[in-house]
Write an enzyme that holds these catalytic residues in place. Structure first.
Site, mmCIF file in Angstrom:
data_model
loop_
_atom_site.group_PDB
_atom_site.id
_atom_site.type_symbol
_atom_site.label_atom_id
_atom_site.label_comp_id
_atom_site.label_asym_id
_atom_site.label_seq_id
_atom_site.Cartn_x
_atom_site.Cartn_y
_atom_site.Cartn_z
ATOM 1 N N ASN A 1 74.886 94.174 -1.692
ATOM 2 C CA ASN A 1 75.009 93.454 -2.768
ATOM 3 C C ASN A 1 75.023 94.061 -3.691
ATOM 4 O O ASN A 1 75.826 93.840 -4.763
ATOM 5 C CB ASN A 1 72.976 92.737 -3.338
ATOM 6 C CG ASN A 1 73.179 91.962 -2.197
ATOM 7 O OD1 ASN A 1 74.584 91.371 -1.505
ATOM 8 N ND2 ASN A 1 72.549 90.851 -2.661
ATOM 9 N N ALA A 2 74.572 95.524 -4.101
ATOM 10 C CA ALA A 2 75.246 96.395 -5.562
ATOM 11 C C ALA A 2 76.880 97.181 -5.581
ATOM 12 O O ALA A 2 77.709 96.788 -5.896
ATOM 13 C CB ALA A 2 74.766 98.075 -5.385
ATOM 14 N N CYS B 1 70.414 86.975 -7.172
ATOM 15 C CA CYS B 1 70.852 88.132 -5.913
ATOM 16 C C CYS B 1 71.199 88.942 -6.630
ATOM 17 O O CYS B 1 70.292 90.555 -6.808
ATOM 18 C CB CYS B 1 70.231 87.689 -4.553
ATOM 19 S SG CYS B 1 69.914 86.693 -3.883
ATOM 20 N N GLU C 1 69.465 89.699 5.350
ATOM 21 C CA GLU C 1 70.216 88.926 5.574
ATOM 22 C C GLU C 1 71.340 88.694 4.789
ATOM 23 O O GLU C 1 70.990 88.552 3.814
ATOM 24 C CB GLU C 1 69.519 87.148 4.821
ATOM 25 C CG GLU C 1 70.664 85.827 5.576
ATOM 26 C CD GLU C 1 71.214 85.325 6.283
ATOM 27 O OE1 GLU C 1 70.305 85.481 7.313
ATOM 28 O OE2 GLU C 1 72.041 85.906 6.341
HETATM 29 P P1 NAD Z 1 63.469 80.697 -2.712
HETATM 30 O O1 NAD Z 1 63.239 80.702 -4.313
HETATM 31 O O2 NAD Z 1 64.778 79.167 -2.131
HETATM 32 O O3 NAD Z 1 62.780 79.986 -1.793
HETATM 33 C C1 NAD Z 1 61.733 81.212 -1.486
HETATM 34 C C2 NAD Z 1 60.419 79.877 -1.409
HETATM 35 O O4 NAD Z 1 59.539 80.969 -0.685
HETATM 36 C C3 NAD Z 1 60.175 79.248 -2.099
HETATM 37 O O5 NAD Z 1 59.963 77.670 -1.302
HETATM 38 C C4 NAD Z 1 58.928 78.974 -2.604
HETATM 39 O O6 NAD Z 1 58.049 77.657 -2.706
HETATM 40 C C5 NAD Z 1 57.996 80.253 -0.982
HETATM 41 N N1 NAD Z 1 57.338 80.863 -1.141
HETATM 42 C C6 NAD Z 1 57.063 81.907 -2.067
HETATM 43 N N2 NAD Z 1 55.465 82.044 -1.928
HETATM 44 C C7 NAD Z 1 55.149 81.667 -0.767
HETATM 45 C C8 NAD Z 1 53.537 82.206 0.254
HETATM 46 N N3 NAD Z 1 52.531 83.465 -0.212
HETATM 47 N N4 NAD Z 1 53.347 81.157 1.215
HETATM 48 C C9 NAD Z 1 54.696 79.971 1.463
HETATM 49 N N5 NAD Z 1 56.027 79.848 0.259
HETATM 50 C C10 NAD Z 1 55.800 80.877 -0.355
HETATM 51 O O7 NAD Z 1 64.134 82.180 -2.360
HETATM 52 P P2 NAD Z 1 65.760 82.905 -1.454
HETATM 53 O O8 NAD Z 1 67.342 82.067 -2.156
HETATM 54 O O9 NAD Z 1 65.417 81.703 -0.328
HETATM 55 O O10 NAD Z 1 65.474 84.175 -1.215
HETATM 56 C C11 NAD Z 1 64.020 84.369 -0.488
HETATM 57 C C12 NAD Z 1 64.897 86.265 -0.072
HETATM 58 O O11 NAD Z 1 66.006 86.177 0.700
HETATM 59 C C13 NAD Z 1 64.595 86.950 -1.501
HETATM 60 O O12 NAD Z 1 63.933 88.286 -1.013
HETATM 61 C C14 NAD Z 1 66.355 86.535 -1.687
HETATM 62 O O13 NAD Z 1 66.658 88.400 -1.895
HETATM 63 C C15 NAD Z 1 66.288 87.263 -0.145
HETATM 64 N N6 NAD Z 1 68.353 86.139 -0.014
HETATM 65 C C16 NAD Z 1 68.816 85.465 -0.578
HETATM 66 C C17 NAD Z 1 69.273 84.697 -0.561
HETATM 67 C C18 NAD Z 1 70.380 83.977 -1.280
HETATM 68 O O14 NAD Z 1 71.996 83.891 -0.989
HETATM 69 N N7 NAD Z 1 69.841 83.260 -1.864
HETATM 70 C C19 NAD Z 1 70.723 85.562 0.142
HETATM 71 C C20 NAD Z 1 70.463 86.685 1.007
HETATM 72 C C21 NAD Z 1 69.140 87.349 1.246
HETATM 73 C C1 UGA Z 2 76.124 87.375 -2.894
HETATM 74 C C2 UGA Z 2 76.751 88.112 -1.504
HETATM 75 O O1 UGA Z 2 77.475 88.327 -1.569
HETATM 76 C C3 UGA Z 2 75.676 88.319 -0.052
HETATM 77 O O2 UGA Z 2 76.378 88.841 1.237
HETATM 78 C C4 UGA Z 2 73.902 88.365 0.227
HETATM 79 O O3 UGA Z 2 73.116 87.541 1.664
HETATM 80 C C5 UGA Z 2 73.841 87.426 -1.181
HETATM 81 O O4 UGA Z 2 74.731 87.828 -2.746
HETATM 82 C C6 UGA Z 2 72.131 87.405 -1.722
HETATM 83 O O5 UGA Z 2 71.887 88.307 -1.810
HETATM 84 O O6 UGA Z 2 71.581 86.287 -1.988
HETATM 85 P P1 UGA Z 2 75.585 85.203 -2.712
HETATM 86 O O7 UGA Z 2 75.306 85.808 -4.275
HETATM 87 O O8 UGA Z 2 75.143 84.099 -2.379
HETATM 88 O O9 UGA Z 2 75.980 86.302 -2.197
HETATM 89 O O10 UGA Z 2 77.748 85.098 -3.351
HETATM 90 P P2 UGA Z 2 78.987 85.385 -4.596
HETATM 91 O O11 UGA Z 2 79.112 84.254 -3.016
HETATM 92 O O12 UGA Z 2 78.678 86.864 -3.126
HETATM 93 O O13 UGA Z 2 79.167 85.034 -5.610
HETATM 94 C C7 UGA Z 2 78.426 86.046 -6.096
HETATM 95 C C8 UGA Z 2 78.670 85.800 -7.405
HETATM 96 O O14 UGA Z 2 80.024 86.571 -7.772
HETATM 97 C C9 UGA Z 2 79.348 84.511 -7.803
HETATM 98 O O15 UGA Z 2 79.080 84.420 -9.510
HETATM 99 C C10 UGA Z 2 80.123 85.198 -7.957
HETATM 100 O O16 UGA Z 2 81.322 83.296 -8.381
HETATM 101 C C11 UGA Z 2 80.769 85.432 -8.156
HETATM 102 N N1 UGA Z 2 82.543 86.374 -7.669
HETATM 103 C C12 UGA Z 2 82.537 86.910 -6.462
HETATM 104 C C13 UGA Z 2 83.209 86.579 -8.656
HETATM 105 O O17 UGA Z 2 83.561 86.252 -9.705
HETATM 106 N N2 UGA Z 2 84.613 87.312 -8.115
HETATM 107 C C14 UGA Z 2 84.166 87.343 -6.810
HETATM 108 O O18 UGA Z 2 85.362 88.066 -6.148
HETATM 109 C C15 UGA Z 2 83.459 87.090 -5.819
#
Ligand code: NAD
Ligand code: UGA
Length: 455
Positions: A222-223, A274, A163
């Site tokens: 992300n990197a 992340c 995602e």
């Molecule tokens: P989160 O912590 O908000 O949600 C994860 C959920 O999974 C929790 O509610 C937890 O209770 C549940 N869970 C864990 N183990 C479980 C199990 N065995 N059975 C059922 N439920 C279980 O995490 P998130 O922010 O939604 O991130 C999830 C994944 O998506 C991570 O790998 C993250 O790197 C990736 N990701 C996050 C974002 C973001 O913006 N937060 C964006 C892209 C990708």
């Molecule tokens: C980031 C990526 O943008 C998503 O594509 C990815 O799916 C996600 O991580 C993930 O894997 O969790 P997110 O962390 O939600 O999304 O938000 P960003 O908009 O990327 O911002 C990340 C951090 O960088 C924030 O603290 C933001 O304030 C900071 N940032 C961003 C800066 O300091 N400067 C910028 O120009 C942009």
């Protein structure tokens, strides 16, 4: 054989699982979507009017879908949903390992493995298992190994469908993604998932790759994003000592079409759940494969971020301690338009200030103060208090830190605020959002990241 996905289960009702499944249900009314989580309080919140995730536009999508073709259930009731599912998304957390091999860097796949075991136990017929969580490259091997132990006579395909949504813009990102990435080995499974997205995503935006490329592309994306923030933050420090202005420099860089204008905003450091964990996961992978220089390169991106937070906190602490030692912190979320503060720069900065013996007055537009307070370390008992109003938070403050770019902070009435803050107060703007003209009219000195001090 042509497969169709009509029944979806998703394990993990977090920031990704909840919004992503809500948008799939919205765009595919013929598909039944069930979201499962171990955390029953979270499931209850998804079934209430106070959703556990704040995202602009999410309420409306949930209102249209919940009870129609979207439901949220606790995991103890999830077996039948997994058995009925044509596809099961794994959308659980993949945090940094805290113990064992790779502790401090490698991703902890414990939650993912538990999901794979749960699917192996309950799936029936043919099930497409989809990695939605961010995984280290070759994690699908681990999932496949666990699924192979299934006591049922089921068959499985494993796909990687990482995602890319960003918090604060999750619904927009899901509804109009730059791309959807599907990595897999079985064309019929890849096609079946692509057909779901094709209900709203143009065909050319659905990218198909091998499994390992998909897994690695997510970490690499992300990197690269984190690296841009660290790059502009490195330049911001140089701007402050030379008289250059980081916003002007960023504008010049961004007009080069090879560089592009996005992700060039200098800040107090990136946060969020992340960037750090995915960078460290990449560092670990490089080290694991003996690639010392690439590991050091990606590690330096994270190190620069830590440095940026430290130097900002140190400047603010030095000023506040020359006076009464009271600091107002405006903004605790890691970015605007979210209630999420995981790995927020505000945490490290607040902890640094508390360690310096500074007393904090905290304010945010969305973050729950009690959960934020629980992550602070106050060994010196300097103390911190929360306020819902900015004017209350800045009362008696010797320094005012702006750590999140909430829109509300761009239009603050600095003349009024200057009457309640302590004499000699200074603003430290870590997001370049403070209106310098208004602050100057109120005779408030401002230190802005990437610009330096303005009186
Ligand atoms: P989160 O912590 O908000 O949600 C994860 C959920 O999974 C929790 O509610 C937890 O209770 C549940 N869970 C864990 N183990 C479980 C199990 N065995 N059975 C059922 N439920 C279980 O995490 P998130 O922010 O939604 O991130 C999830 C994944 O998506 C991570 O790998 C993250 O790197 C990736 N990701 C996050 C974002 C973001 O913006 N937060 C964006 C892209 C990708
Ligand atoms: C980031 C990526 O943008 C998503 O594509 C990815 O799916 C996600 O991580 C993930 O894997 O969790 P997110 O962390 O939600 O999304 O938000 P960003 O908009 O990327 O911002 C990340 C951090 O960088 C924030 O603290 C933001 O304030 C900071 N940032 C961003 C800066 O300091 N400067 C910028 O120009 C942009």
């Amino acid at each position: 054989m042509k497969r169709r996905i009509l029944n979806i289960a998703c394990i993990g009702a977090g920031y990704v699982g909840g919004p992503t499944m809500a948008v799939i249900a919205d765009r595919c009314p013929h598909v039944s979507v069930t979201v499962i989580d171990l955390n029953e309080a979270r499931i209850a919140a998804w079934n209430s009017d106070a959703l556990p995730v704040y995202e602009p536009g999410l309420d409306e999508v949930i209102r249209r879908t919940r009870g129609r073709n979207l439901r949220f259930i606790p995991q103890r009731e999830g077996a039948a949903a997994v058995a009925a599912a044509d596809a099961v998304f794994i959308s659980v957390n993949t945090p940094t390992k805290t113990q064992g091999a790779g502790a401090g860097k490698a991703s902890d796949l414990g939650y993912v493995e538990a999901c794979a075991r749960y699917i192996a136990e309950h799936a029936l017929g043919h099930t497409i298992v989809i990695e939605k969580s961010t995984m280290p490259v070759r994690a699908a091997d681990t999932i496949k190994r666990i699924l192979a132990t299934s006591p049922r006579v089921g068959t499985f395909d494993v796909l990687s469908n990482p995602e890319f949504l960003a918090e604060g813009t999750a619904i927009r990102d899901l509804e109009k993604p730059d791309r959807v990435l599907i990595g897999g080995e079985t064309p019929s499974a890849v096609d079946a998932l692509a057909e779901v997205y094709a209900h709203w995503v143009p065909d050319q935006a659905i990218l198909r790759t091998g499994l390992w490329s998909a897994e690695l592309s997510k970490l690499a994306a992300n990197a690269f994003l984190a690296q841009r923030v660290s790059s502009i933050n490195a330049i911001s420090a140089l701007c402050e000592v030379t008289g250059a202005q980081v916003e002007e420099v960023a504008k010049v860089l961004g007009t080069d079409t090879r560089i592009g204008p996005k992700f060039l905003k200098a800040s107090v450091g990136y946060g969020g759940s992340c960037f750090k964990k995915d960078l460290l996961s990449l560092v670990y992978l490089c080290e694991f494969y003996g690639l010392t220089e690439p590991a050091a390169y990606w590690q330096s991106v994270q190190d620069l971020n830590e440095w940026q937070k430290r130097r900002f906190a140190h400047m603010a602490a030095t000023h506040a301690k020359k006076q009464g030692g009271v600091v107002a912190v405006l903004g605790l979320a890691f970015k605007k338009n979210t209630n999420d503060f995981r790995e927020s720069p505000a945490i490290d900065i607040c902890n640094h200030l508390l360690a310096e013996g500074v007393r904090l007055r905290l304010q945010d537009e969305r973050v729950d103060p009690h959960t934020f307070g629980a992550v602070l370390v106050d060994d010196h008992k300097a103390g911190f208090d929360f306020f819902s109003e900015v004017a209350e938070a800045v009362r008696g403050a010797d320094a005012i830190l702006v750590l999140t770019e909430w829109d509300q902070y761009t239009t603050l009435d600095w003349r009024k605020l200057s009457t309640v803050a302590a004499p000699g107060v200074m603003i430290f703007d870590g997001r370049t959002v403070v209106d310098l003209v208004a602050a100057s009219a109120a005779r408030l000195p401002v230190f802005t990241v990437g610009i330096g001090a303005a009186k």
